[in-house]
Design an enzyme around this catalytic site. Structure first.
Site, PDB file in Angstrom:
ATOM      1  N   GLU A  12       0.425  -1.214   0.163  1.00 54.52           N
ATOM      2  CA  GLU A  12       0.089  -0.650  -0.032  1.00 54.52           C
ATOM      3  C   GLU A  12       0.996   1.396   0.089  1.00 54.52           C
ATOM      4  O   GLU A  12       0.520   2.831  -0.148  1.00 54.52           O
ATOM      5  CB  GLU A  12      -0.491   0.205   1.475  1.00 54.52           C
ATOM      6  CG  GLU A  12      -2.401  -0.639   1.406  1.00 54.52           C
ATOM      7  CD  GLU A  12      -2.867  -0.826   1.971  1.00 54.52           C
ATOM      8  OE1 GLU A  12      -3.658  -1.496   2.077  1.00 54.52           O
ATOM      9  OE2 GLU A  12      -2.076  -0.914   3.104  1.00 54.52           O
ATOM     10  N   ASP A 216     -12.239  -5.043  -3.245  1.00 54.29           N
ATOM     11  CA  ASP A 216     -13.664  -5.622  -3.307  1.00 54.29           C
ATOM     12  C   ASP A 216     -14.449  -5.290  -2.811  1.00 54.29           C
ATOM     13  O   ASP A 216     -14.201  -3.695  -1.875  1.00 54.29           O
ATOM     14  CB  ASP A 216     -12.520  -6.513  -2.426  1.00 54.29           C
ATOM     15  CG  ASP A 216     -12.296  -6.366  -1.171  1.00 54.29           C
ATOM     16  OD1 ASP A 216     -13.264  -6.507   0.037  1.00 54.29           O
ATOM     17  OD2 ASP A 216     -10.965  -6.509  -0.398  1.00 54.29           O
TER      18      ASP A 216
END
Length: 249
Positions: A12, A216
């Protein structure tokens, strides 16, 4: 004023360290902090690790040991709002802990002794992050090999929920959204750190903002999508957004 850029996982924050001039590595509280300058700004990069306790520990250390005056969190989240799709980006307006329940002593979701269930992000810092997000995803689009699948991504702003749970079932996500809806909250995304960072920053009076790329839909496919998405989409997004953000602060 020193700016902290936090993420939970290495992917990230991949590429951010290379932006620092003369980075200095500091080990503290079981974490690695990288201190340096980026575009003339004093910056500290750190991985919080996963979950609310780890995020709170990291944030406290940033403020107490590194004299950080502003905190930004960048990472991924599960999209649970109806209009929030994979590839979209959410800039937080506020955070809530979806697993906070001290009832009947306090109302469901209320943070005990705080008299509130949500903690707002800093309006000014969040406005700059929102501007940087629009510019960043626009400039990042050329980096993707599967651009057609993410060309319609949107930028949202609103409520994000945090809890010590990787939400990975449609039923679980629906229960979470419905519970918060009954309490008067419209939820966009779910993750595992932001509300803890928001609470620590609230305690210290430190401006906080957060941006999350939707990896997601917090359903049964969440764990399948997660790793590849973070590497292929969220990581370039984070770098591009932070490049734009650092110009504005």
């Amino acid at each position: 004023m020193t700016l902290a850029i936090m993420s939970a996982l290495l992917d990230e924050q991949r590429g951010l360290l290379e932006q620092l001039s003369q980075p200095r590595r500091v080990q503290r509280a079981g974490r690695t902090f990288w201190c340096g300058q980026w575009a003339g700004q004093e910056v500290v990069l750190v991985l919080s690790k996963v979950g609310k306790v780890a995020a709170a520990t990291t944030t406290t250390t940033l403020i107490e040991a590194f004299d950080v005056k502003r905190v930004v969190f960048t990472g991924v989240a599960g999209g649970v709002g109806q209009s929030v799709n994979v590839g979209d980006v959410v800039v937080a307006q506020a955070f809530i802990q979806h697993d906070m329940d001290s009832s009947p002593l306090f109302a469901r979701y209320e943070i005990p002794l705080y008299g509130r269930d949500t903690l707002a992000c800093d309006a000014q810092l969040s406005a700059l992050l929102l501007e940087a997000t629009h510019a960043g995803i626009k400039s990042a689009r050329g980096h993707f090999h599967h651009e057609n699948s993410i060309q319609d991504q949107r930028v949202h702003q609103g409520l994000i929920a945090s809890g010590d749970q990787f939400v990975a079932s449609a039923e679980g996500a629906a229960a979470l959204v419905n519970g918060l809806h009954q309490a008067g909250h419209a939820l966009l995304a779910v993750e595992m750190e932001g509300a803890a960072v928001a609470q620590v920053c609230h305690d210290y009076g430190i401006p906080f903002a957060a941006v999350r790329t939707i990896s997601d839909r917090a359903d049964a496919q969440a764990h399948v999508d997660f790793s590849a998405f973070v590497q292929q989409v969220a990581s370039p997004y984070a770098l591009s957004i932070m490049r734009e953000f650092i110009k504005l602060v």
